[in-house]
Design a protein around this motif. Sequence first.
Motif, mmCIF file in Angstrom:
data_model
loop_
_atom_site.group_PDB
_atom_site.id
_atom_site.type_symbol
_atom_site.label_atom_id
_atom_site.label_comp_id
_atom_site.label_asym_id
_atom_site.label_seq_id
_atom_site.Cartn_x
_atom_site.Cartn_y
_atom_site.Cartn_z
ATOM 1 N N ARG A 1 -15.385 -17.475 38.229
ATOM 2 C CA ARG A 1 -15.440 -18.598 37.296
ATOM 3 C C ARG A 1 -13.996 -19.040 37.105
ATOM 4 O O ARG A 1 -13.232 -18.425 36.363
ATOM 5 C CB ARG A 1 -16.076 -18.155 35.974
ATOM 6 N N VAL B 1 -10.645 -22.169 37.485
ATOM 7 C CA VAL B 1 -10.209 -23.488 37.039
ATOM 8 C C VAL B 1 -10.019 -24.382 38.258
ATOM 9 O O VAL B 1 -9.346 -24.005 39.216
ATOM 10 C CB VAL B 1 -8.901 -23.385 36.230
ATOM 11 N N THR C 1 -4.239 -18.930 32.419
ATOM 12 C CA THR C 1 -5.143 -17.914 31.880
ATOM 13 C C THR C 1 -6.283 -18.626 31.165
ATOM 14 O O THR C 1 -6.161 -19.796 30.775
ATOM 15 C CB THR C 1 -4.435 -16.981 30.885
ATOM 16 N N TYR C 2 -7.395 -17.908 30.994
ATOM 17 C CA TYR C 2 -8.498 -18.478 30.213
ATOM 18 C C TYR C 2 -8.012 -18.781 28.797
ATOM 19 O O TYR C 2 -8.385 -19.812 28.216
ATOM 20 C CB TYR C 2 -9.672 -17.502 30.150
ATOM 21 N N ASN D 1 -21.359 -20.335 31.998
ATOM 22 C CA ASN D 1 -20.382 -20.358 30.907
ATOM 23 C C ASN D 1 -20.633 -19.259 29.887
ATOM 24 O O ASN D 1 -19.684 -18.710 29.323
ATOM 25 C CB ASN D 1 -20.387 -21.737 30.240
ATOM 26 N N LEU E 1 -18.838 -16.229 31.080
ATOM 27 C CA LEU E 1 -17.403 -16.276 30.827
ATOM 28 C C LEU E 1 -17.101 -15.991 29.356
ATOM 29 O O LEU E 1 -16.205 -15.192 29.030
ATOM 30 C CB LEU E 1 -16.847 -17.647 31.219
ATOM 31 N N MET F 1 -14.979 -12.930 27.444
ATOM 32 C CA MET F 1 -13.914 -13.079 26.447
ATOM 33 C C MET F 1 -14.190 -12.201 25.232
ATOM 34 O O MET F 1 -13.269 -11.591 24.672
ATOM 35 C CB MET F 1 -13.796 -14.553 26.036
ATOM 36 N N ILE G 1 -13.701 -26.040 34.431
ATOM 37 C CA ILE G 1 -14.097 -24.645 34.633
ATOM 38 C C ILE G 1 -15.355 -24.656 35.499
ATOM 39 O O ILE G 1 -16.351 -25.295 35.153
ATOM 40 C CB ILE G 1 -14.374 -23.948 33.291
ATOM 41 N N PRO H 1 -7.789 -17.796 37.116
ATOM 42 C CA PRO H 1 -7.232 -17.425 35.816
ATOM 43 C C PRO H 1 -6.950 -15.929 35.699
ATOM 44 O O PRO H 1 -7.656 -15.099 36.267
ATOM 45 C CB PRO H 1 -8.331 -17.848 34.830
ATOM 46 N N ASN H 2 -5.887 -15.623 34.961
ATOM 47 C CA ASN H 2 -5.503 -14.250 34.629
ATOM 48 C C ASN H 2 -5.200 -13.404 35.861
ATOM 49 O O ASN H 2 -5.347 -12.179 35.844
ATOM 50 C CB ASN H 2 -6.576 -13.583 33.767
ATOM 51 N N THR I 1 -9.712 -12.343 37.198
ATOM 52 C CA THR I 1 -10.630 -13.474 37.013
ATOM 53 C C THR I 1 -12.053 -12.992 36.771
ATOM 54 O O THR I 1 -12.536 -12.075 37.444
ATOM 55 C CB THR I 1 -10.589 -14.367 38.264
ATOM 56 N N HIS I 2 -12.722 -13.639 35.824
ATOM 57 C CA HIS I 2 -14.132 -13.313 35.566
ATOM 58 C C HIS I 2 -14.986 -13.656 36.780
ATOM 59 O O HIS I 2 -14.882 -14.753 37.331
ATOM 60 C CB HIS I 2 -14.642 -14.084 34.349
#
Length: 345
Positions: free
Chosen positions: A127, A129, A142-143, A165, A168, A172, A216, A246-247, A253-254
């Motif tokens: 998931r 960007v 990052t998210y 979503n 994701l 978080m 996203i 991300p991250n 990343t997720h």
Amino acid sequence: MHKTASISSLAATLALLGAFPALADGEVNIYSYRQPELIQPLLDAFTKETGIKTNVLFLDKGLVERMTAEGENSPADVILTVDIARLTEAKDGGVTQAVTDDIINKDIPANFRDPEGNWFGLTTRGRVVYASKERVKETAITYEELADPKWKGKICMRDGQHSYNIGLIASMIAHHGADYTEKWLTGLKNNLVTKPNGSDRSQAKAIFAGECDLAIANTYYVGVMMTNDKEPEQKDWANSLRVIFPNAADRGTHVNISGMAMAKNAPNKDNALRLMQFLSEGEAQKIYAEQVFEYPVLPGAEPSAIVKGYGEIKPDPLPLIEIAKNRKQASELVDKVGFNEGATE
């Protein structure tokens, strides 16, 4: 009322049984949430190797309800689906059975399978960007940063309640807790250029059209768009964006999964196990990953050249089962902050 329900269940079962040929030692019956054309090359390879014929019933919804209605007479041997939510739904709905197999457990990392053996991941999708090549200079994000006001009016995404979503948001919560995630979700909502709408591909189209700078979405849609000869305009959408993981510099990343499970009342249990073993091994992992533009879960297996072109993904190692526990709370937070109403500040 009970009599009517019984008759309806019997009719549904007979209709489903009619969808497959008579049961035989050389067959395996698959209920699939994945489009038949995506999995057919995989099944052809399985039949070529084993001589076992595959029969597929494609369902776009209601798999658990259908199998529940069929009960012990269900012809389903193996379930193929996408998303941790549907896999856990199948387990919680009582239509799967536990599988303990050395081959499968060796091939599929523990964080991508149910600890009790009721489902197993086959491929992953990030998931990520989508960023405009033209308007976004950043190559890392990052998210957490997506809630930064500097992105106000620059982000687009699909419905907050969509399963992708929710996964994701659930991740978080797993990393930061509900209070932080609520504030983050509020910040992200207020950076949206419009109310959440459309599909992941719609977000790519919006970036191409200059309507937003970031979105996203899932990794595999980029490959789908890049190879879409039927709708070549989608190639332009894909070429207008850059995939950012991300991250990548911290937790990763997720990711979500496509996966498999053995049906509770599998009439061809031995063949079902052979198919599940095959799907976890190298050849099938390569075919499947290339076919659906996803990442194989088998350690060391390579994604397709197109997927490699996005860059290297570092998956969040948090077990998906831990993330899935937060899905209900994630859904509640989406409603609580009014996410689907779009920006309010």
